[in-house]
Write a protein that holds these residues in place. Sequence first.
Motif, mmCIF file in Angstrom:
data_model
loop_
_atom_site.group_PDB
_atom_site.id
_atom_site.type_symbol
_atom_site.label_atom_id
_atom_site.label_comp_id
_atom_site.label_asym_id
_atom_site.label_seq_id
_atom_site.Cartn_x
_atom_site.Cartn_y
_atom_site.Cartn_z
ATOM 1 N N UNK A 54 -18.570 54.235 82.823
ATOM 2 C CA UNK A 54 -19.822 53.952 83.514
ATOM 3 C C UNK A 54 -20.766 53.283 82.532
ATOM 4 N N UNK A 55 -21.339 52.149 82.945
ATOM 5 C CA UNK A 55 -22.239 51.392 82.070
ATOM 6 C C UNK A 55 -23.528 51.056 82.810
ATOM 7 N N UNK A 56 -24.529 50.655 82.042
ATOM 8 C CA UNK A 56 -25.773 50.111 82.599
ATOM 9 C C UNK A 56 -26.049 48.806 81.868
ATOM 10 N N UNK A 57 -26.357 47.780 82.628
ATOM 11 C CA UNK A 57 -26.497 46.436 82.048
ATOM 12 C C UNK A 57 -27.688 46.308 81.108
ATOM 13 N N UNK A 71 -25.449 61.573 85.290
ATOM 14 C CA UNK A 71 -25.257 61.256 83.877
ATOM 15 C C UNK A 71 -26.614 61.135 83.205
ATOM 16 N N UNK A 72 -26.691 61.562 81.951
ATOM 17 C CA UNK A 72 -27.944 61.444 81.200
ATOM 18 C C UNK A 72 -28.045 60.130 80.454
ATOM 19 N N UNK A 73 -26.903 59.524 80.151
ATOM 20 C CA UNK A 73 -26.896 58.283 79.383
ATOM 21 C C UNK A 73 -25.598 57.536 79.657
ATOM 22 N N UNK A 74 -25.560 56.289 79.263
ATOM 23 C CA UNK A 74 -24.322 55.519 79.308
ATOM 24 C C UNK A 74 -24.145 54.860 77.941
#
Length: 123
Positions: A20-23, A64-67
């Motif tokens: 899982x990622x965040x751009x 999720x708390x972070x990616x």
Amino acid sequence: MDTIKYDKYNTKASDALICFIQSWSPSALYMAHQLDKLRHNKEIKLKILLIDYDNDIIHDTIQLNMTPVCIIRKNNKQVLIRRNGYTDNIYLMGSLKKDQLKQLITQIEQYDDKNQPFLEVSF
């Protein structure tokens, strides 16, 4: 780099590394680019999925708390991960270097859930 939309079936994939990622996150993008290069390597049989966590549907389903955060699936089950200095978990959090990712993928491909209750990683 292609990401896929969240779908409950994607997270049920067998023999997969699901990330899982965040751009907007530099560390998540770094990891995504490393994984994207590796998933096009013909020697790697493991399915590597990159999922954009900025999709609202995911926030209601997976907290999720972070990616970046990775989930490992083997033989249709989530794998418990043991990491020195951390609590055993089903998530692998944080960005890894390319050589660490290669090591992780090799370990996942060799992992036998019948004889090992968890996947032990040393990084």
